[in-house]
Design a protein around this motif. Structure first.
Motif, PDB file in Angstrom:
ATOM      1  N   LEU A  14      48.003  53.332  39.563  1.00 56.65           N
ATOM      2  CA  LEU A  14      47.133  52.762  40.584  1.00 56.65           C
ATOM      3  C   LEU A  14      46.765  51.310  40.286  1.00 56.65           C
ATOM      4  CD1 LEU A  14      44.630  55.760  40.928  1.00 56.65           C
ATOM      5  CD2 LEU A  14      46.533  55.227  42.468  1.00 56.65           C
ATOM      6  N   THR A  15      46.580  50.526  41.353  1.00 55.76           N
ATOM      7  CA  THR A  15      46.079  49.158  41.199  1.00 55.76           C
ATOM      8  C   THR A  15      44.551  49.196  41.154  1.00 55.76           C
ATOM      9  OG1 THR A  15      45.897  48.786  43.580  1.00 55.76           O
ATOM     10  CG2 THR A  15      48.040  48.296  42.551  1.00 55.76           C
ATOM     11  N   VAL A  16      43.956  48.101  40.767  1.00 55.38           N
ATOM     12  CA  VAL A  16      42.490  48.008  40.728  1.00 55.38           C
ATOM     13  C   VAL A  16      41.913  48.217  42.127  1.00 55.38           C
ATOM     14  CG1 VAL A  16      40.544  46.451  40.296  1.00 55.38           C
ATOM     15  CG2 VAL A  16      42.496  46.481  38.717  1.00 55.38           C
ATOM     16  N   GLU A  17      42.543  47.609  43.124  1.00 54.54           N
ATOM     17  CA  GLU A  17      42.072  47.747  44.508  1.00 54.54           C
ATOM     18  C   GLU A  17      42.132  49.210  44.963  1.00 54.54           C
ATOM     19  OE1 GLU A  17      43.051  46.046  49.008  1.00 54.54           O
ATOM     20  OE2 GLU A  17      44.367  45.525  47.328  1.00 54.54           O
ATOM     21  N   GLU A  18      43.217  49.901  44.610  1.00 52.63           N
ATOM     22  CA  GLU A  18      43.354  51.308  44.991  1.00 52.63           C
ATOM     23  C   GLU A  18      42.291  52.177  44.321  1.00 52.63           C
ATOM     24  OE1 GLU A  18      48.187  51.496  45.887  1.00 52.63           O
ATOM     25  OE2 GLU A  18      47.421  51.842  43.852  1.00 52.63           O
ATOM     26  N   LYS A  19      42.003  51.878  43.065  1.00 54.81           N
ATOM     27  CA  LYS A  19      40.964  52.639  42.352  1.00 54.81           C
ATOM     28  C   LYS A  19      39.597  52.466  43.021  1.00 54.81           C
ATOM     29  CE  LYS A  19      43.317  52.400  37.868  1.00 54.81           C
ATOM     30  NZ  LYS A  19      43.354  51.741  36.538  1.00 54.81           N
ATOM     31  N   GLU A  20      39.329  51.270  43.513  1.00 55.37           N
ATOM     32  CA  GLU A  20      38.061  51.019  44.206  1.00 55.37           C
ATOM     33  C   GLU A  20      37.988  51.815  45.509  1.00 55.37           C
ATOM     34  OE1 GLU A  20      38.062  46.802  44.626  1.00 55.37           O
ATOM     35  OE2 GLU A  20      37.412  46.417  42.542  1.00 55.37           O
ATOM     36  N   LYS A  21      39.085  51.825  46.244  1.00 57.75           N
ATOM     37  CA  LYS A  21      39.139  52.592  47.500  1.00 57.75           C
ATOM     38  C   LYS A  21      38.961  54.080  47.231  1.00 57.75           C
ATOM     39  CE  LYS A  21      42.229  49.489  50.090  1.00 57.75           C
ATOM     40  NZ  LYS A  21      43.589  49.355  50.687  1.00 57.75           N
ATOM     41  N   LEU A  22      39.582  54.559  46.178  1.00 60.60           N
ATOM     42  CA  LEU A  22      39.522  55.981  45.839  1.00 60.60           C
ATOM     43  C   LEU A  22      38.117  56.403  45.417  1.00 60.60           C
ATOM     44  CD1 LEU A  22      42.924  56.209  43.947  1.00 60.60           C
ATOM     45  CD2 LEU A  22      42.380  57.337  46.115  1.00 60.60           C
ATOM     46  N   GLU A  23      37.396  55.506  44.758  1.00 61.23           N
ATOM     47  CA  GLU A  23      36.021  55.822  44.364  1.00 61.23           C
ATOM     48  C   GLU A  23      35.144  55.991  45.610  1.00 61.23           C
ATOM     49  OE1 GLU A  23      32.870  56.986  42.444  1.00 61.23           O
ATOM     50  OE2 GLU A  23      34.788  56.662  41.435  1.00 61.23           O
ATOM     51  N   ALA A  42      36.890  65.513  44.336  1.00 61.68           N
ATOM     52  CA  ALA A  42      36.476  64.117  44.130  1.00 61.68           C
ATOM     53  C   ALA A  42      37.136  63.534  42.882  1.00 61.68           C
ATOM     54  CB  ALA A  42      34.957  64.027  44.023  1.00 61.68           C
ATOM     55  N   ASN A  43      37.172  64.303  41.800  1.00 59.51           N
ATOM     56  CA  ASN A  43      37.811  63.833  40.564  1.00 59.51           C
ATOM     57  C   ASN A  43      39.307  63.624  40.765  1.00 59.51           C
ATOM     58  OD1 ASN A  43      35.464  63.762  39.048  1.00 59.51           O
ATOM     59  ND2 ASN A  43      35.637  65.897  38.391  1.00 59.51           N
ATOM     60  N   CYS A  44      39.938  64.539  41.506  1.00 53.84           N
ATOM     61  CA  CYS A  44      41.374  64.383  41.788  1.00 53.84           C
ATOM     62  C   CYS A  44      41.621  63.109  42.592  1.00 53.84           C
ATOM     63  CB  CYS A  44      41.896  65.596  42.555  1.00 53.84           C
ATOM     64  SG  CYS A  44      42.133  67.073  41.548  1.00 53.84           S
ATOM     65  N   ILE A  45      40.774  62.883  43.596  1.00 50.65           N
ATOM     66  CA  ILE A  45      40.942  61.694  44.439  1.00 50.65           C
ATOM     67  C   ILE A  45      40.780  60.423  43.614  1.00 50.65           C
ATOM     68  CG2 ILE A  45      39.803  60.368  46.285  1.00 50.65           C
ATOM     69  CD1 ILE A  45      39.510  63.020  47.807  1.00 50.65           C
ATOM     70  N   ARG A  46      39.858  60.431  42.672  1.00 47.88           N
ATOM     71  CA  ARG A  46      39.715  59.260  41.786  1.00 47.88           C
ATOM     72  C   ARG A  46      41.019  58.973  41.041  1.00 47.88           C
ATOM     73  NH1 ARG A  46      34.458  61.735  40.639  1.00 47.88           N
ATOM     74  NH2 ARG A  46      32.833  60.433  41.586  1.00 47.88           N
TER      75      ARG A  46
END
Length: 694
Positions: free
Chosen positions: A272-281, A302-306
């Motif tokens: 994952l990119t940093v941007e994707e991690k932010e969206k996932l949170e 929620a943990n899986c989505i992160r």
């Protein structure tokens, strides 16, 4: 020239955000598919059939001002299509509505809609109500028409198709490729349009032990590669993620969907990119907020989505499914979804790679290979038209099964579609519906109706079907839902008509009538038990062997009334009892988390059970009204409202006030405001003060 001015395809596809038609769509337009009176379109998944339907609906609106109905198999698909179509069609002045819920509603809001997105069962219910606006339907689009072959929905779809033919509207049936499409089109007396076009090439692969072999259906084996790790799924997905792709993994059960997502989360996270991690949170927080107190499943999702993955099955609440869709289709931050094979048709998510981990399904006695048609439906999701040049569909199997998988799923023919109408349970409901709505009024007319069914068309000999119909009508007369006049006419009794309008199984209704007629006092629990005697509540809450003795002991200490006692020796008594206990906890204001943990069910399953129970409680009340049983009517309504608001009986009066739900009612009650009359005497500031107190 007049028609061209009204309907300029080039202009309209531009307004629908398409630059041009793909080869399948262009051929369909050239062959008159959008103008045809009746047509069956058979083309692979993701080939662009929806655009053909959109053009046909716009043309129907522009040239006739008549309505279009768009028939789908699942509520989730109806919601998805409403969102999609509302934005597209508003520019043409077309109002879009969907109808999937209350079977006892006249759906009056649909009278002003130009496009109605509707489930199979809801349309059948509306046809029974004979609403005036149904005559204004100019076009019926039937999506996923191959579901005629589905055990649970096929027969109702077949009945609905015969009724739509009688409406004399245009019909556009959309289907995946089926081998006997010629037979189905002849039954519908429809033009047949078949295409094998796919916007992305589909490559099949078989993964067995440490090797993946790729195949082209026409040219044979393409290549093979050795896997470097024991986690086949992780390695295959990692290769796709590196190319900015997404994956769908189909497994045999909810448990496997969840455990596989958890297992493959860490290896996805590192891609994952940093941007994707932010969206996932953000998405993970949305999941947690769907419940006041997040459940264990919520936290796990929620943990899986992160980690960039999600699991998807019947136990996922609809709000969370919407969040998963947002993360996968819109944000493209969720990289892989792990879903059950049985939910494959409910997932309209294209993927770069589709992996079918389990090709076998447990039937109750043993595991057997699933139909090729289902497998191809899953495989057809492979290849995102806007992002991928080809899609890869990987079938996982043991070495001993590789030859069977190759012969049957890679090179094998898809199964033909056959009618699923010849079932007493199905005929019981539809025969009553046909007679109660006066669609038919005699043995002869009901025979004529079923002579136009796919069953009669395919098998020719209808003696067996007619014999089943006779038996069903005899049952319905025994239940006092039908009477036969001296003239030979079959007439639904007022009670039978109400059962048909409620759209419940006559067998369930017969059980409710039996329950209502029990003269001795009935407890609130009796009503919950009666609800779980309905076929609509199956499957019941399961029981472990270690629970049986404890539940029997619990029942022995109950003061069982006449009704409960009459069921005591039945085979599934304990399952019904435990299922009723679940509802009892629900209306006792037990927390949802506690119920989920105690009864070991998923949130989506609980929501489904509660939804069905609320409708069945309403049905008990309505049948009691027809029988002039005032007490049962009152108690049925009370049970329905307690299930709806999730409240103890003491809060019923407060919840009658508009704007007061369980949380506010409980707060008011705790502060001494116990009736709606007491509440009405409070000033706005006094109400605010009470509600602000901890």
């Amino acid at each position: 020239m007049q028609e061209q001015a009204q309907f300029d395809i080039g202009q309209i596809i531009g307004q629908l955000s398409h630059k041009t038609l793909n080869p399948m769509q262009a051929k369909a337009v050239m062959e008159g598919v959008i103008d045809a009176r009746k047509v069956l379109v058979c083309a692979p998944t993701a080939s662009g059939k929806t655009l053909i339907a959109q053009l046909a609906m716009i043309k129907n609106f522009k040239e006739t001002q008549k309505k279009s109905v768009y028939v789908v198999p699942l509520k989730a698909l109806a919601q998805e299509k409403q969102t999609e179509f509302s934005g597209l069609f508003s520019q043409f002045g077309m109002k879009v509505e969907s109808s999937t819920g209350d079977f006892d509603s006249d759906a009056s809001e649909l009278a002003i809609a130009d496009v109605i997105i509707i489930t199979i069962e809801k349309l059948d219910s509306l046809l029974r109500h004979k609403l005036p606006w149904l005559e204004k339907i100019g076009l019926a689009v039937v999506d996923e028409a191959h579901l005629l072959n589905d055990e649970s929905r096929g027969a109702t779809l077949e009945i609905v198709l015969v009724k739509l033919l009688d409406l004399n509207c245009k019909m556009l049936a959309l289907s995946a490729t089926i081998p006997n499409s010629d037979e189905i089109s002849k039954w519908l007396n429809a033009q047949l349009f078949v295409s094998d076009y796919r916007p992305t090439k589909l490559v099949h692969a078989i993964a067995s032990e440490t090797k993946v072999t790729y195949y082209d259906k026409k040219s044979g084996e393409l290549s093979s590669q050795k896997l470097l790790t024991k986690n086949t799924i992780s390695e295959l997905l990692r290769g796709v993620f590196d190319k900015k792709g997404q994956g769908l993994v189909f497994v045999s059960s909810r448990r496997f969907a969840e455990s596989s997502a958890v297992e493959n989360g860490p290896s996805t996270y590192i891609c994952l990119t940093v941007e994707e991690k932010e969206k996932l949170e953000v998405l993970a927080q949305k999941v947690l907020k769907t419940f006041q107190t997040p459940t264990m499943q919520c936290k796990s999702l929620a943990n899986c989505i992160r980690n960039g993955v999600a699991f998807h099955h019947a136990g996922i609440p609809s709000k969370q499914r919407t969040i998963i869709e947002e993360g996968y289709k819109n944000e493209r931050a969720i990289k892989a979804i792990f879903a059950t094979t049985t939910l494959a048709m409910g997932i309209d998510y294209p993927a770069s790679i589709v992996i079918v981990k389990h090709l076998k399904r447990f039937t109750g006695a043993f595991s057997e290979f699933i139909p090729n048609f289902e497998v191809q439906q899953m495989c057809g999701r492979a290849g995102r038209p806007r992002y991928d040049k080809e899609g890869i569909a990987v079938l996982m199997c043991a070495p001993k099964d590789k030859e069977y998988v190759l012969d049957n799923y890679v090179y094998g023919a898809i199964e033909k579609i056959y009618s699923k109408l010849a079932s007493a349970a199905i005929l019981r409901m539809h025969c009553l519906g046909l007679l109660a709505s006066e669609y038919c009024n005699s043995y002869e007319s009901i025979y004529r109706f079923f002579e136009r069914s796919l069953f009669a068309f395919q098998y020719g000999k209808t003696e067996e079907l007619f014999e089943m119909i006779e038996n069903v009508i005899f049952e319905l007369k025994e239940m006092e839902f039908l009477v036969e006049r001296k003239s030979g006419n079959l007439v639904a009794t007022p009670l039978g008509r109400r059962v048909s309008e409620l759209y419940i199984d006559p067998l369930s209704a017969s059980e409710f009538v039996r329950f209502i007629k029990v003269k001795e006092p009935k407890s609130a629990f009796d009503y919950l038990f009666a609800i779980n005697c309905a076929t609509e509540m199956y499957p019941l809450v399961s029981i472990k062997r270690t629970e049986e003795m404890g539940l029997f002991a619990e029942v022995e200490h109950l003061e069982m009334g006449k009704y409960l006692e009459s069921h005591y020796d039945e085979r599934n008594f304990l399952e019904r009892y435990k299922s009723a206990k679940l509802l009892e906890k629900w209306i006792s204001e037990e927390t949802e988390e506690a119920i989920l943990e105690k009864f070991e069910i998923a949130p989506g399953i609980l929501a489904s059970r509660v939804r069905n129970a609320k409708w069945l409680a309403y049905s008990i009340a309505e049948l009691a009204y027809m029988l002039n049983e005032t007490n049962s009517y009152r108690e049925g309504k009370k049970a329905m409202r307690r299930i709806k608001y999730v409240i103890k009986e003491e809060l019923l009066d407060l919840c009658r006030t508009r704007g007061i739900g369980r949380v506010r009612a409980r707060k008011l009650f705790g502060n001494g405001i116990t009736t709606s009359e007491m509440y009405s005497k409070l000033s706005k500031s006094e109400v605010r003060d009470i509600l602000r107190r901890i």
